[in-house]
Design an enzyme around this catalytic site. Structure first.
Site, PDB file in Angstrom:
ATOM      1  N   CYS A 206       8.358  56.770 -16.024  1.00 31.98           N
ATOM      2  CA  CYS A 206       7.119  56.650 -16.858  1.00 31.98           C
ATOM      3  C   CYS A 206       6.902  57.337 -17.958  1.00 31.98           C
ATOM      4  O   CYS A 206       7.668  57.371 -19.072  1.00 31.98           O
ATOM      5  CB  CYS A 206       5.840  56.471 -15.725  1.00 31.98           C
ATOM      6  SG  CYS A 206       5.278  55.372 -16.453  1.00 31.98           S
TER       7      CYS A 206
ATOM      8  N   HIS B  98       8.543  53.595 -10.799  1.00 35.06           N
ATOM      9  CA  HIS B  98       8.867  54.713  -9.721  1.00 35.06           C
ATOM     10  C   HIS B  98       9.128  54.135  -8.708  1.00 35.06           C
ATOM     11  O   HIS B  98       9.354  53.329  -8.790  1.00 35.06           O
ATOM     12  CB  HIS B  98       6.949  54.700  -9.730  1.00 35.06           C
ATOM     13  CG  HIS B  98       5.533  54.963 -10.361  1.00 35.06           C
ATOM     14  ND1 HIS B  98       5.708  56.270 -11.038  1.00 35.06           N
ATOM     15  CD2 HIS B  98       5.587  54.567 -11.857  1.00 35.06           C
ATOM     16  CE1 HIS B  98       5.339  56.770 -12.590  1.00 35.06           C
ATOM     17  NE2 HIS B  98       4.883  55.812 -12.630  1.00 35.06           N
TER      18      HIS B  98
END
Length: 516
Positions: free
Chosen positions: A353, A456
């Protein structure tokens, strides 16, 4: 309780757990009670009016809630719902945070508020809290509520929506939990109670003492004194549950502990860089818990003193709630030089991310979504540029991970404001790390040393974790999945609640409250 709210209330019962301090055990107790009551065939919902945390989960409808409420929903055997955590605050500075209501960032002030601004916003936030609570009372028989921090924070009492302000409005009973392992448990409980108003004290139906070690008979005289001093019952003393692997809500695991980890078993060494605004550290629970992986979080306790990255197989750049600020911090620590040296010696690097964005060429924040800096040069390992946007991607995904000329199924979720695009002419030349719904996602460098993506939960799928370790030049035994370990931990807490709490008395007190 307000007349407006009571007029719309229905028959579901609400029980609130508040703590004398942060990390007293509220999250864990709520999870244990949710599982215990759900196992008794009650339809139970977890609830936290206001949560401040950088660890979040994505609901099926594309909303965002705290990971603690995701854990508690699992404990209750229910699907994630934005109503379980109507207000989520995600700090992006020492004084400011992104405000998320019913799963979505507010549009006011680009979703970010300073503490003083949010104080004035609390009336609107309370309305959202009550809307969610009311919807849950229409669907569930019992709502188990987690407070935030301590109800005795004098400076936060006005307009409180997280603790007694909520309990008073919906007129629910409260149990206060305290952590005896920290010391001063009697002072914590008596002091907290004394700092409450009379009406707030009256709704406290009892105490729970958490994390007790030793001979319970040595504690009994103190328990008797506490009950006589406060005229409140001690509803149970929960033991210290060693090796309890439940995700920490916002406090990062600082000890590289696990009873079954020995140096002779460890096959790979992974270092995770800890940024000031690091998000979703639960991404790395699968690494931390595996007996054959030496997983270390690298802290810079004094930002003014650089801490070098030690020798390892893999360096991970995690997610961030303020990417440009954290990238500046990374450079200040000279970690960019350590990363370059690590790569020269054949090591591997992965960005997740915000960490993935850092591996690109540039990051821009023209709308000041995360901070005051509008542009910075990134680490220039990937041919991408990232622009932070006021809208946010929130989705659960499943795809295929491609490494070592193999592919395995991988599951996870995306939470990011950035949109990354390839520089001119590079899109067709790069090697994708993943495919999601048939589309390329993430990057793997031509030399096979650097990987990155927005996903994630990247390591939670056991087959994917095994393939990543193969990429590092080793192999590990397939361990129990994080999801299964979490379920085992929830059951341990539920069993402890059944054994060490006076559940019959708790149920009677709850029933008596709603007869009044």
């Amino acid at each position: 309780m307000s007349d407006e709210y009571s007029a719309t209330n229905v028959s579901a019962k609400t029980l609130m757990i508040q703590g004398t301090t942060s990390d007293a055990g509220k999250t864990t107790l709520v999870a244990g009670l949710c599982r215990l009551f759900a196992n008794r065939a009650l339809k139970v919902a977890p609830f936290k009016p206001q949560n401040m945390a950088l660890n979040s989960a994505v609901t099926p409808c594309g909303g965002e809630i705290g990971r603690a409420q995701a854990l508690q929903a699992k404990a209750a055997y229910v699907e994630l719902d934005v109503d379980f955590n109507p207000i989520l605050l995600k700090p992006n500075s020492d004084t400011g945070a992104q405000v998320i209501i019913h799963g979505k960032a507010i549009t006011q002030n680009k979703g970010v508020m300073e503490a003083e601004q949010y104080h004035d916003y609390k009336k609107i936030a309370m309305n959202a809290v009550l809307e969610s609570h009311h919807r849950l009372t229409e669907q569930y028989q019992l709502i188990v509520v987690e407070g935030a921090g301590s109800p005795a924070e004098i400076n936060l009492r006005e307009g409180d929506i997280a603790n007694m302000g909520f309990a008073e409005t919906v007129d629910c009973p409260v149990i206060i939990i305290a952590d005896i392992d920290k010391g001063g448990v009697f002072a914590h409980l008596v002091g907290t109670l004394m700092l409450l108003s009379q009406s707030e004290q009256d709704r406290v139906i009892g105490f729970v003492i958490n994390r007790f070690r030793g001979d319970i008979s040595l504690l009994e005289s103190g328990l008797t004194w506490l009950e006589e001093r406060t005229n409140k019952p001690v509803l149970g003393v929960l033991p210290y549950l060693h090796g309890l692997d439940i995700s920490s809500e916002d406090a990062l695991i600082t000890q590289q502990q696990l009873n079954n980890k020995t140096e002779s078993k460890q096959k790979v060494r992974i270092v995770i860089l800890v940024f000031p605004h690091m998000s979703n550290h639960t991404d790395f629970d699968a690494l931390r818990l595996h007996p054959e992986i030496d997983c270390q979080f690298l802290f810079a306790k004094n930002p003014q003193i650089a801490v070098s990255i030690p020798a390892c197989d893999l360096i991970i750049l995690p997610g961030s709630k303020n990417v440009i600020s954290d990238l500046t911090f990374l450079r200040h620590q000279n970690w960019h030089q350590d990363i370059a040296k690590h790569l020269r010696y054949g090591g591997k690097v992965m960005g997740i991310c915000g960490g993935y964005q850092m591996l690109g060429q540039t990051i821009s924040d023209p709308h000041h979504v995360e901070g005051n800096i509008t542009y910075c040069e990134a680490l220039n390992y990937f041919p991408i540029t990232t622009e932070l946007n006021t809208s946010k991607t929130l989705t659960n995904v499943e795809g295929q991970l491609y490494l070592q000329q193999r592919n395995v199924t991988i599951r996870g979720y995306e939470i990011h404001a950035g949109i990354s695009q390839f520089v001119n002419g590079s899109k067709e030349k790069y090697q994708a790390l993943l495919t999601i719904e048939g589309k390329k996602h993430g990057l793997l460098s031509d030399d096979n040393q650097i990987a990155g993506c927005y996903l994630h939960g990247f390591f939670d799928t056991t087959e994917a974790l095994g393939l990543i370790i193969n990429w590092l030049g080793s192999d590990i035994n397939q361990a129990v999945s994080v999801e299964e370990l979490e379920n085992i931990a929830i059951n341990r807490v539920s069993d402890a609640c059944q054994q060490y709490l006076d559940m019959e008395k708790i149920e009677q007190l709850l029933s008596d409250w709603y007869k009044c």
